[in-house]
Enzyme design. Structure first.
Site, PDB file in Angstrom:
ATOM      1  N   ASP A   8      -6.096   5.567   3.483  1.00  0.00           N
ATOM      2  CA  ASP A   8      -6.255   4.188   3.030  1.00  0.00           C
ATOM      3  C   ASP A   8      -7.478   3.552   3.690  1.00  0.00           C
ATOM      4  O   ASP A   8      -8.079   4.128   4.610  1.00  0.00           O
ATOM      5  CB  ASP A   8      -4.985   3.399   3.362  1.00  0.00           C
ATOM      6  CG  ASP A   8      -4.690   2.291   2.372  1.00  0.00           C
ATOM      7  OD1 ASP A   8      -5.617   1.859   1.663  1.00  0.00           O
ATOM      8  OD2 ASP A   8      -3.524   1.847   2.319  1.00  0.00           O
ATOM      9  N   SER A  53       1.541  -5.622  -9.097  1.00  0.00           N
ATOM     10  CA  SER A  53       2.254  -6.639  -9.862  1.00  0.00           C
ATOM     11  C   SER A  53       1.639  -6.821 -11.240  1.00  0.00           C
ATOM     12  O   SER A  53       2.346  -6.905 -12.252  1.00  0.00           O
ATOM     13  CB  SER A  53       2.239  -7.962  -9.089  1.00  0.00           C
ATOM     14  OG  SER A  53       2.823  -8.999  -9.841  1.00  0.00           O
ATOM     15  N   HIS A 113       0.838  -1.202   0.000  1.00  0.00           N
ATOM     16  CA  HIS A 113       0.000   0.000   0.000  1.00  0.00           C
ATOM     17  C   HIS A 113       0.876   1.257   0.000  1.00  0.00           C
ATOM     18  O   HIS A 113       0.544   2.253  -0.650  1.00  0.00           O
ATOM     19  CB  HIS A 113      -0.913   0.008   1.227  1.00  0.00           C
ATOM     20  CG  HIS A 113      -2.020  -0.987   1.143  1.00  0.00           C
ATOM     21  ND1 HIS A 113      -3.345  -0.626   1.088  1.00  0.00           N
ATOM     22  CD2 HIS A 113      -2.007  -2.348   1.088  1.00  0.00           C
ATOM     23  CE1 HIS A 113      -4.101  -1.714   1.011  1.00  0.00           C
ATOM     24  NE2 HIS A 113      -3.302  -2.770   1.017  1.00  0.00           N
ATOM     25  N   SER A 117       6.518  -9.356  -2.127  1.00  0.00           N
ATOM     26  CA  SER A 117       7.387  -9.442  -0.946  1.00  0.00           C
ATOM     27  C   SER A 117       6.667  -9.938   0.296  1.00  0.00           C
ATOM     28  O   SER A 117       7.304 -10.236   1.303  1.00  0.00           O
ATOM     29  CB  SER A 117       8.003  -8.065  -0.656  1.00  0.00           C
ATOM     30  OG  SER A 117       6.976  -7.114  -0.410  1.00  0.00           O
TER      31      SER A 117
END
Length: 472
Positions: free
Chosen positions: A125, A369, A27, A291
């Site tokens: 967020d 991604s 994020h 990750s």
């Protein structure tokens, strides 16, 4: 607008935007990309997160340092949260409930910061709904920035009057109440796995976020998406939302502000490039799961055997492999060393994806991604785990630019044979040629700087239009 009267007039004065992403690098990175783009346009950003997470971020480009202020707010100590944990990557997902408590413990510090800095906007967020009343007490408007596309919001937050029931089948199946047809869905085991994954076994607590407040109490709803990806979904969201819905574009690699010279001279990249240069054009499959995704030993083993069975050249970015906890099959690296690399440290993903030897990618389908891989026109073999990843995988399949590895409907397990078959279908088989061509065409859209510059300008125009003069 919700509880503030926004003026609705354009204002060219530089903006000051405070940003509050969730405590997850997946994020933080997309928020930071927006911060750099705003700074590049002459606006100011106060970027708020924990000390360790800010230290993990890429360095701010020198020419943007006067415009971006990084604010490190220490997290309070929370019982059951491991010492030093400041991000979802530091803990198993079942401990996120305690990370959430630590995040909420920043309220006083954030309130003090907003009072003294007096920004024009707070971009928050999904997990930071608590900042809304704080900001509005200082007459600062709030924009929710959603780093995933609109289909996530629409799918998981259906209108109550459209739902016949809330059975598992009703929740998971393709939405029948939309004004357009779609096949996207989630599978019951995916929903149940996500639900169980939020529960801490030691205390019985679950991570529960007030998404309704995060979504419904904002003054602008911003999404990392584009009409070219999901025009129908955006139209539906905009037509059923009480505040302006603004896509900021996909923020593809071509838009990102990076130190290209430093990347070119990175010793790791030089070594990787030397190997890629020896491979045939469009022959190598790039394999990466981000990750933070933590594979089980069973999944890792089947995946490795499937890669081996495919007999394809590969580059496998496996940074989060913990020796002694997770192990590759015995002899795997030795048996595949002539045609593949297992890279166990940070990999320069964008440089690799841009290389002509890459012919396709295997991905967990995290939003960032997907955007990076499709940007370069690569077909995807998907193996999603989280709910948003599962939806993105189905959307890409619907658009015929990806193919998902078959999995058991019972528990989500998969076999090495299916991994190998799916990889070969997408990367080399004649039957998969249409997928590869479709991915190249979509890549042209994802990589269009002209298109995404317009999205960025429309986003900034919206911030200017709906700012509150007294907040400046």
């Amino acid at each position: 607008m919700d509880s503030v009267a926004l003026n609705g007039k354009s204002n060219d004065k530089p903006l000051h935007v405070a940003m509050l992403p969730w405590l997850a690098m997946g994020h933080i990175y997309p928020y930071f990309e927006v911060a750099k783009i705003l700074a590049q346009k002459g606006h100011f950003v106060t970027f708020i997160n924990s000390p360790k997470n800010i230290d993990r971020m890429p360095k701010t480009p020198k020419h943007l340092e006067p415009f971006i202020k990084l604010v490190k707010l220490p997290l309070p100590k929370i019982e059951h949260l491991p010492e030093g944990a400041e991000s979802t990557m530091d803990i198993p997902s079942k401990k996120n409930c305690f990370l959430k408590k630590a995040y909420e413990g920043l309220q006083y510090a954030v309130s003090k910061l907003l009072k003294t800095s007096n920004p024009d906007w707070v971009l928050y967020d999904f997990a930071a709904a608590w900042v809304i009343p704080i900001a509005k007490s200082y007459n600062i408007p709030c924009a929710h920035y959603n780093i995933t596309p609109a289909f996530n919001k629409v799918f998981f937050d259906p209108p109550k009057d459209k739902m016949k029931d809330y059975s598992l089948a009703s929740i998971c199946g393709p939405p029948t109440w939309l004004p357009f047809t779609t096949t996207i869905h989630i599978r019951p085991y995916e929903f149940l796995r996500a639900y169980e994954g939020t529960k801490d076994e030691e205390t019985g607590e679950r991570a529960s976020f007030d998404l309704n407040k995060a979504y419904s109490s904002c003054d602008l709803f911003l999404l990392r998406t584009s009409r070219e990806l999901e025009g129908d979904w955006l139209d539906y969201l905009a037509g059923n939302y009480k505040v302006p819905v603004v896509p900021v574009g996909l923020l593809p690699p071509s838009m990102q502000i990076r130190d290209v010279e430093e990347e070119d001279n990175n010793p790791d990249w030089v070594r990787i490039k030397d190997w890629l240069d020896t491979q045939e054009s469009s022959s190598v499959v790039y394999i990466g799961f981000g990750s933070e995704l933590k594979l089980s030993q069973e999944d890792l083993t089947e995946l490795a055997h499937g890669i081996e069975l495919s007999n394809l050249p590969f580059f496998w970015a496996l940074k989060n492999l913990k020796e002694g906890v997770l192990e590759l099959p015995e002899g795997f690296e030795e048996r595949t060393k002539e045609r593949g690399i297992v890279w166990k440290t940070w990999a320069p993903q964008l440089k690799i994806l841009a290389h002509g030897a890459i012919g396709g990618c295997m991905s967990h389908c995290g939003s960032g991604s997907v955007i990076e891989k499709v940007h370069f026109g690569h077909v995807l073999v998907t193996l999603p785990y989280l709910l948003d990843q599962c939806l993105f995988s189905r959307v890409l399949e619907e658009k015929q630019v990806a193919v998902e590895v078959p999995r058991s409907e019972k528990d989500g397990s998969f076999t090495r044979v299916d991994v190998a078959k799916t990889l070969r279908f997408a990367i080399v088989d004649e039957e998969g040629s249409a997928l590869r061509e479709n991915a190249k065409e979509m890549g042209k859209v994802f990589s269009s700087e002209e298109l995404h510059n317009k999205y960025i300008q429309d986003f900034i125009d919206a911030l200017q239009k709906y700012r509150i003069p007294s907040a400046s």
